[in-house]
Scaffold this motif. Structure first.
Motif, PDB file in Angstrom:
ATOM      1  N   GLN A  78     -12.210   7.408   6.812  1.00  0.00           N
ATOM      2  CA  GLN A  78     -11.487   6.185   6.438  1.00  0.00           C
ATOM      3  C   GLN A  78      -9.972   6.331   6.654  1.00  0.00           C
ATOM      4  N   PRO A  79      -9.361   5.426   7.411  1.00  0.00           N
ATOM      5  CA  PRO A  79      -7.917   5.519   7.702  1.00  0.00           C
ATOM      6  C   PRO A  79      -7.001   5.671   6.487  1.00  0.00           C
ATOM      7  N   PRO A  80      -7.202   4.909   5.374  1.00  0.00           N
ATOM      8  CA  PRO A  80      -6.300   5.107   4.236  1.00  0.00           C
ATOM      9  C   PRO A  80      -6.326   6.546   3.708  1.00  0.00           C
ATOM     10  N   GLU A  81      -7.547   7.096   3.615  1.00  0.00           N
ATOM     11  CA  GLU A  81      -7.664   8.471   3.115  1.00  0.00           C
ATOM     12  C   GLU A  81      -7.097   9.477   4.117  1.00  0.00           C
ATOM     13  N   ARG A  84      -3.362   9.452   3.493  1.00  0.00           N
ATOM     14  CA  ARG A  84      -3.081  10.129   2.225  1.00  0.00           C
ATOM     15  C   ARG A  84      -3.258  11.640   2.355  1.00  0.00           C
ATOM     16  N   THR A  85      -4.348  12.034   3.028  1.00  0.00           N
ATOM     17  CA  THR A  85      -4.636  13.462   3.175  1.00  0.00           C
ATOM     18  C   THR A  85      -3.590  14.147   4.037  1.00  0.00           C
ATOM     19  N   TYR A  86      -3.201  13.501   5.139  1.00  0.00           N
ATOM     20  CA  TYR A  86      -2.165  14.066   6.010  1.00  0.00           C
ATOM     21  C   TYR A  86      -0.871  14.282   5.208  1.00  0.00           C
ATOM     22  N   ALA A  87      -0.460  13.273   4.464  1.00  0.00           N
ATOM     23  CA  ALA A  87       0.754  13.401   3.636  1.00  0.00           C
ATOM     24  C   ALA A  87       0.557  14.489   2.574  1.00  0.00           C
ATOM     25  N   ALA A 197       1.216   5.468  -8.723  1.00  0.00           N
ATOM     26  CA  ALA A 197       1.052   6.922  -8.670  1.00  0.00           C
ATOM     27  C   ALA A 197       0.815   7.400  -7.250  1.00  0.00           C
ATOM     28  N   GLY A 198       0.483   6.480  -6.335  1.00  0.00           N
ATOM     29  CA  GLY A 198       0.247   6.840  -4.940  1.00  0.00           C
ATOM     30  C   GLY A 198      -1.081   7.491  -4.780  1.00  0.00           C
TER      31      GLY A 198
END
Length: 198
Positions: A78-81, A84-87, A197-198
């Motif tokens: 999933q693109p959103p995850e 988030r994971t990359y960051a 909280a992001g």
């Protein structure tokens, strides 16, 4: 046969640490020899020149990034995850100081002074990362899981610049929390429903 390979890996690891600490001109073969515990001549055996050493390091860095992103894509479709994971990977690297700065981002700031062979590798990394992020953002926009206000390519470049800028600010302030503080609003804008909280 494994000993030369291990020595080359140790030389590359030392060079990487020196670049993160002080850039391309922040180290010499004498520095690397001292850290690895070998003679300078041994380094020249593996890497005839500093250009060869850093070029090899950056090619390996790109290969690792390609492999790492492929694993991410497989495990987190999933693109959103993915964003988030990359960051989150960078946030953890900065927090534990295992890799407080992207080697290529650091070298990009030195681009005008870098040997052309090294500059080419830095650009190749940015081109890969931009392409990968563009693909992720494009898929997310198509699925409606990411909210974009510009083309996927522009959003990818902006996201990449925000990540690298956040690294720089965290380093400038000497505060690991700065990275997340800067990146959170970008993630909130891109990912609908992301809370404070992001």
């Amino acid at each position: 046969m494994s000993k030369p390979s291990n020595t080359a890996d140790e030389i590359l690891a030392a060079a990487r640490s020196f670049i993160v600490a002080g850039g391309y001109n922040g180290f010499s073969y004498a520095d690397v020899a001292e850290v690895v515990g070998i003679r300078k001549a041994s380094i020249h055996h593996h890497f005839p020149s500093k250009v060869d050493l850093v070029q090899t390091l950056l090619k390996q860095y790109l290969e690792d990034a390609v492999t790492g992103m492929a694993w991410l894509e497989r495990d987190i479709p999933q693109p959103p995850e993915l964003l988030r994971t990359y960051a989150g990977i960078w946030a953890r690297c900065i927090e534990d100081a295992s890799m407080p700065f992207c080697v290529c981002a650091l070298l990009a700031s030195e681009l005008p002074a870098l040997p052309p062979e090294v500059a080419v590798e830095v650009r190749a990394y940015f081109q890969f990362l931009s392409g990968w992020l563009t693909g992720v953002i494009e898929r997310g926009a198509e699925k409606g899981t990411l909210a974009i206000s510009a083309s996927p390519r522009v959003e990818a470049e902006a996201f990449m610049a925000t990540v690298h800028g956040a690294m720089l600010s965290a380093r400038a302030y000497g505060d690991v929390l700065t990275f997340g503080m800067i990146l959170t609003p970008t993630l909130q804008r891109l990912i609908p429903g992301t809370d404070r909280a992001g």
